[in-house]
Scaffold this motif. Structure first.
Motif, PDB file in Angstrom:
ATOM      1  N   TRP A 205       0.818  -1.210   0.000  1.00  0.00           N
ATOM      2  CA  TRP A 205       0.000   0.000   0.000  1.00  0.00           C
ATOM      3  C   TRP A 205       0.854   1.264   0.000  1.00  0.00           C
ATOM      4  O   TRP A 205       0.457   2.268  -0.572  1.00  0.00           O
ATOM      5  CB  TRP A 205      -1.053   0.018   1.094  1.00  0.00           C
ATOM      6  CG  TRP A 205      -0.631  -0.173   2.509  1.00  0.00           C
ATOM      7  CD1 TRP A 205      -0.703  -1.319   3.233  1.00  0.00           C
ATOM      8  CD2 TRP A 205      -0.103   0.818   3.406  1.00  0.00           C
ATOM      9  NE1 TRP A 205      -0.237  -1.103   4.510  1.00  0.00           N
ATOM     10  CE2 TRP A 205       0.127   0.198   4.647  1.00  0.00           C
ATOM     11  CE3 TRP A 205       0.196   2.168   3.277  1.00  0.00           C
ATOM     12  CZ2 TRP A 205       0.643   0.874   5.735  1.00  0.00           C
ATOM     13  CZ3 TRP A 205       0.712   2.844   4.370  1.00  0.00           C
ATOM     14  CH2 TRP A 205       0.926   2.204   5.578  1.00  0.00           C
ATOM     15  N   LEU A 206       2.053   1.218   0.601  1.00  0.00           N
ATOM     16  CA  LEU A 206       2.914   2.393   0.538  1.00  0.00           C
ATOM     17  C   LEU A 206       3.471   2.572  -0.877  1.00  0.00           C
ATOM     18  O   LEU A 206       3.543   3.689  -1.389  1.00  0.00           O
ATOM     19  CB  LEU A 206       4.043   2.277   1.558  1.00  0.00           C
ATOM     20  CG  LEU A 206       4.855   3.528   1.816  1.00  0.00           C
ATOM     21  CD1 LEU A 206       3.964   4.651   2.329  1.00  0.00           C
ATOM     22  CD2 LEU A 206       5.960   3.260   2.795  1.00  0.00           C
ATOM     23  N   GLY A 207       3.843   1.471  -1.517  1.00  0.00           N
ATOM     24  CA  GLY A 207       4.286   1.547  -2.907  1.00  0.00           C
ATOM     25  C   GLY A 207       3.180   2.053  -3.820  1.00  0.00           C
ATOM     26  O   GLY A 207       3.430   2.852  -4.730  1.00  0.00           O
ATOM     27  N   ALA A 208       1.948   1.602  -3.569  1.00  0.00           N
ATOM     28  CA  ALA A 208       0.819   2.080  -4.371  1.00  0.00           C
ATOM     29  C   ALA A 208       0.581   3.574  -4.145  1.00  0.00           C
ATOM     30  O   ALA A 208       0.305   4.318  -5.093  1.00  0.00           O
ATOM     31  CB  ALA A 208      -0.435   1.287  -4.029  1.00  0.00           C
ATOM     32  N   LEU A 209       0.699   4.023  -2.896  1.00  0.00           N
ATOM     33  CA  LEU A 209       0.554   5.455  -2.618  1.00  0.00           C
ATOM     34  C   LEU A 209       1.622   6.268  -3.347  1.00  0.00           C
ATOM     35  O   LEU A 209       1.331   7.327  -3.910  1.00  0.00           O
ATOM     36  CB  LEU A 209       0.641   5.722  -1.118  1.00  0.00           C
ATOM     37  CG  LEU A 209      -0.583   5.396  -0.284  1.00  0.00           C
ATOM     38  CD1 LEU A 209      -0.284   5.583   1.201  1.00  0.00           C
ATOM     39  CD2 LEU A 209      -1.759   6.254  -0.688  1.00  0.00           C
ATOM     40  N   PHE A 210       2.856   5.772  -3.338  1.00  0.00           N
ATOM     41  CA  PHE A 210       3.925   6.475  -4.040  1.00  0.00           C
ATOM     42  C   PHE A 210       3.682   6.484  -5.543  1.00  0.00           C
ATOM     43  O   PHE A 210       3.920   7.493  -6.211  1.00  0.00           O
ATOM     44  CB  PHE A 210       5.286   5.845  -3.738  1.00  0.00           C
ATOM     45  CG  PHE A 210       5.801   6.123  -2.356  1.00  0.00           C
ATOM     46  CD1 PHE A 210       5.327   7.165  -1.597  1.00  0.00           C
ATOM     47  CD2 PHE A 210       6.775   5.324  -1.805  1.00  0.00           C
ATOM     48  CE1 PHE A 210       5.807   7.418  -0.326  1.00  0.00           C
ATOM     49  CE2 PHE A 210       7.278   5.564  -0.538  1.00  0.00           C
ATOM     50  CZ  PHE A 210       6.784   6.619   0.200  1.00  0.00           C
ATOM     51  N   LEU A 211       3.223   5.371  -6.094  1.00  0.00           N
ATOM     52  CA  LEU A 211       2.945   5.318  -7.526  1.00  0.00           C
ATOM     53  C   LEU A 211       1.830   6.284  -7.915  1.00  0.00           C
ATOM     54  O   LEU A 211       1.925   6.986  -8.929  1.00  0.00           O
ATOM     55  CB  LEU A 211       2.587   3.897  -7.951  1.00  0.00           C
ATOM     56  CG  LEU A 211       3.727   2.885  -7.961  1.00  0.00           C
ATOM     57  CD1 LEU A 211       3.196   1.496  -8.282  1.00  0.00           C
ATOM     58  CD2 LEU A 211       4.784   3.282  -8.954  1.00  0.00           C
ATOM     59  N   ILE A 212       0.787   6.334  -7.108  1.00  0.00           N
ATOM     60  CA  ILE A 212      -0.328   7.240  -7.402  1.00  0.00           C
ATOM     61  C   ILE A 212       0.124   8.693  -7.272  1.00  0.00           C
ATOM     62  O   ILE A 212      -0.180   9.527  -8.132  1.00  0.00           O
ATOM     63  CB  ILE A 212      -1.518   6.939  -6.473  1.00  0.00           C
ATOM     64  CG1 ILE A 212      -2.117   5.578  -6.810  1.00  0.00           C
ATOM     65  CG2 ILE A 212      -2.581   8.014  -6.583  1.00  0.00           C
ATOM     66  CD1 ILE A 212      -3.109   5.068  -5.790  1.00  0.00           C
ATOM     67  N   SER A 213       0.868   9.001  -6.210  1.00  0.00           N
ATOM     68  CA  SER A 213       1.331  10.376  -6.010  1.00  0.00           C
ATOM     69  C   SER A 213       2.267  10.821  -7.130  1.00  0.00           C
ATOM     70  O   SER A 213       2.167  11.946  -7.631  1.00  0.00           O
ATOM     71  CB  SER A 213       2.056  10.510  -4.670  1.00  0.00           C
ATOM     72  OG  SER A 213       1.192  10.240  -3.608  1.00  0.00           O
ATOM     73  N   GLY A 214       3.177   9.942  -7.515  1.00  0.00           N
ATOM     74  CA  GLY A 214       4.094  10.278  -8.598  1.00  0.00           C
ATOM     75  C   GLY A 214       3.382  10.468  -9.916  1.00  0.00           C
ATOM     76  O   GLY A 214       3.684  11.407 -10.677  1.00  0.00           O
ATOM     77  N   SER A 215       2.429   9.609 -10.208  1.00  0.00           N
ATOM     78  CA  SER A 215       1.667   9.733 -11.452  1.00  0.00           C
ATOM     79  C   SER A 215       0.853  11.027 -11.474  1.00  0.00           C
ATOM     80  O   SER A 215       0.772  11.712 -12.497  1.00  0.00           O
ATOM     81  CB  SER A 215       0.731   8.543 -11.621  1.00  0.00           C
ATOM     82  OG  SER A 215       1.461   7.350 -11.674  1.00  0.00           O
ATOM     83  N   LEU A 216       0.257  11.360 -10.333  1.00  0.00           N
ATOM     84  CA  LEU A 216      -0.506  12.603 -10.255  1.00  0.00           C
ATOM     85  C   LEU A 216       0.398  13.831 -10.437  1.00  0.00           C
ATOM     86  O   LEU A 216      -0.006  14.820 -11.039  1.00  0.00           O
ATOM     87  CB  LEU A 216      -1.243  12.699  -8.926  1.00  0.00           C
ATOM     88  CG  LEU A 216      -2.548  11.920  -8.829  1.00  0.00           C
ATOM     89  CD1 LEU A 216      -3.068  11.947  -7.407  1.00  0.00           C
ATOM     90  CD2 LEU A 216      -3.571  12.472  -9.781  1.00  0.00           C
ATOM     91  N   SER A 217       1.605  13.758  -9.899  1.00  0.00           N
ATOM     92  CA  SER A 217       2.542  14.875 -10.069  1.00  0.00           C
ATOM     93  C   SER A 217       2.893  15.074 -11.538  1.00  0.00           C
ATOM     94  O   SER A 217       2.925  16.211 -12.026  1.00  0.00           O
ATOM     95  CB  SER A 217       3.828  14.607  -9.289  1.00  0.00           C
ATOM     96  OG  SER A 217       3.779  15.188  -8.042  1.00  0.00           O
TER      97      SER A 217
END
Length: 147
Positions: free
Chosen positions: A63-75
């Protein structure tokens, strides 16, 4: 230097938040966050193979990796398609990711303490194996704190 406009009350108006966000180059930050998210996911897969107390018992790497992936993609998306709504969503995902990093920090410190207490009276093979788990946890913790 950014030109500013002077309001009629004599105060200098600041730059708009959207332009300040874009000026911080969110695409570069998003790419770095994506790499950290991929690393968290890939290294976290190896923790599932171990039967010790580690962060994979709470699925933290996923879930932390997924949060990072989502945050990076949104950026990355926000720099290419800037709007107030996207900046708000991007910053709120960063706050959620920061909360996730704090939760993972607490649990990983708990894992370090638990493994250290377990290693008092064990053989060399077990000590070596648990040492690898602790090193993996330390790398993931350092990466998430840097992110």
């Amino acid at each position: 230097m950014v030109p500013s406009t002077e309001r009629n009350d004599g105060l200098v108006a600041r730059q708009k938040p959207l332009h300040r966000f874009i000026k911080g180059e969110p695409q570069c930050i998003g790419i770095a966050v994506l790499f950290f998210g991929c690393g968290e996911l890939l290294i976290g897969l190896q923790l599932f193979k171990d039967d010790s107390v580690n962060s994979a018992t709470l699925y933290i790497p996923f879930w932390l990796g997924a949060l990072f992936l989502i945050s990076g993609s949104l950026s990355i998306y926000t720099e290419n398609h800037p709007s107030k709504k996207m900046v708000t969503v991007c910053l709120s995902m960063y706050v959620v990711s920061l909360l996730g990093v704090f939760i993972s920090l607490c649990y990983r410190v708990h894992c370090f303490i638990h493994i250290e207490l377990y290693l008092i009276d064990v053989d060399d093979w077990t000590r070596w194996r648990y040492g690898q788990v602790m090193n993996t946890e330390a790398v993931l913790l350092a990466a998430s704190l840097c992110c």
